[in-house]
Scaffold this motif. Sequence first.
Motif, PDB file in Angstrom:
ATOM      1  N   PRO A   1      23.644  64.648  51.507  1.00  0.00           N
ATOM      2  CA  PRO A   1      23.263  65.981  51.033  1.00  0.00           C
ATOM      3  C   PRO A   1      22.014  66.553  51.689  1.00  0.00           C
ATOM      4  N   SER A   2      21.010  65.716  51.931  1.00  0.00           N
ATOM      5  CA  SER A   2      19.797  66.211  52.587  1.00  0.00           C
ATOM      6  C   SER A   2      20.010  66.400  54.085  1.00  0.00           C
ATOM      7  N   LYS A   3      20.791  65.515  54.692  1.00  0.00           N
ATOM      8  CA  LYS A   3      21.112  65.677  56.112  1.00  0.00           C
ATOM      9  C   LYS A   3      21.862  66.982  56.344  1.00  0.00           C
ATOM     10  N   LEU A   4      22.778  67.275  55.438  1.00  0.00           N
ATOM     11  CA  LEU A   4      23.539  68.521  55.509  1.00  0.00           C
ATOM     12  C   LEU A   4      22.594  69.722  55.484  1.00  0.00           C
ATOM     13  N   CYS A   5      21.635  69.709  54.580  1.00  0.00           N
ATOM     14  CA  CYS A   5      20.688  70.826  54.490  1.00  0.00           C
ATOM     15  C   CYS A   5      19.810  70.923  55.728  1.00  0.00           C
ATOM     16  N   GLN A   6      19.387  69.794  56.263  1.00  0.00           N
ATOM     17  CA  GLN A   6      18.598  69.811  57.495  1.00  0.00           C
ATOM     18  C   GLN A   6      19.397  70.410  58.648  1.00  0.00           C
TER      19      GLN A   6
ATOM     20  N   ILE B   1      14.393  70.291  45.757  1.00  0.00           N
ATOM     21  CA  ILE B   1      13.710  69.448  46.728  1.00  0.00           C
ATOM     22  C   ILE B   1      13.542  68.039  46.159  1.00  0.00           C
ATOM     23  N   ILE B   2      13.688  67.031  47.021  1.00  0.00           N
ATOM     24  CA  ILE B   2      13.469  65.640  46.623  1.00  0.00           C
ATOM     25  C   ILE B   2      12.475  65.002  47.580  1.00  0.00           C
ATOM     26  N   TYR B   3      11.735  64.030  47.082  1.00  0.00           N
ATOM     27  CA  TYR B   3      10.729  63.321  47.876  1.00  0.00           C
ATOM     28  C   TYR B   3       9.730  64.267  48.535  1.00  0.00           C
ATOM     29  N   GLY B   4       9.603  65.469  47.995  1.00  0.00           N
ATOM     30  CA  GLY B   4       8.602  66.404  48.493  1.00  0.00           C
ATOM     31  C   GLY B   4       8.925  67.055  49.825  1.00  0.00           C
TER      32      GLY B   4
END
Length: 279
Positions: free
Chosen positions: A199-204, A141-144
Amino acid sequence: MPARGAAQLSRRMGQKKQRLLEAERHPSPPDRAQMLAPLEPCLGPPAALSPQRSIYFSSPKSHSAQLGSEFFDQPAVPLARAFLGQVLVRRLDDGTELRGRIVETEAYLGPEDEAAHSRGGRQTSRNRGMFMKPGTLYVYIIYGMYFCMNVSSQGDGACVLLRALEPLGGLETMRQLRSTVRRGAAGRALKDRELCSGPSKLCQALAIDKSFDQRDLATDKAMWLERSPPGSSEPAVVAAARVGVGRAGEWAQKPLRFYVRGSPWVSVVDRAAEQNARA
């Protein structure tokens, strides 16, 4: 035996033989009750059927294209390149399948790599997936609030970050999942190229969270990797510096990010790297 009795016996045998011949030439129709009677069930052992062919053993959907453990069992750099063009599949709890073709990755080489979470051989409960067998997911996790997903490769502490996908299936579901967690621009619908371009958009977009950490991508039932469709051309690959690792010294400039040249789904395009690749 008197001659007369013998003659009568011979005549009766001849008549019986004649009736049998007539019956063979003109068989009588079966009795109606016989016609309506159900067939007798076969009480013998059933014919042997292999589980693959039986409708009772066949799964509703075959995953013959699913990539197994041997695909992931290679060093980080060749694995990062090999990921390009393969299809990541995510099955939600309701059976919906989300699909995307991988177009961007980053390689992290383990303890020697100053940009890796395993630099210096550091092992913690957080990064344990990096030290597990190739194909193990490492989700952090990044930025909480945002997640990033990596896949372990050969070499202790080495892995590949999945950075971007080209959405192939379930785009509206991806859009809904992205909209529930993104900040700002609440009234604007996301364009297709914005769904998985990071990478975070992909996970979302694929509903990937910390619960996927340390799962095996080769055997997991909720997410797996499929080989690119037959006939797909080999993508032209650009090697560029990784994103967001500016504090990693000389490692910040190493060309360990790989993406499909010309793909509109890539998160960050490096024009200088592309020009150098053409030279």
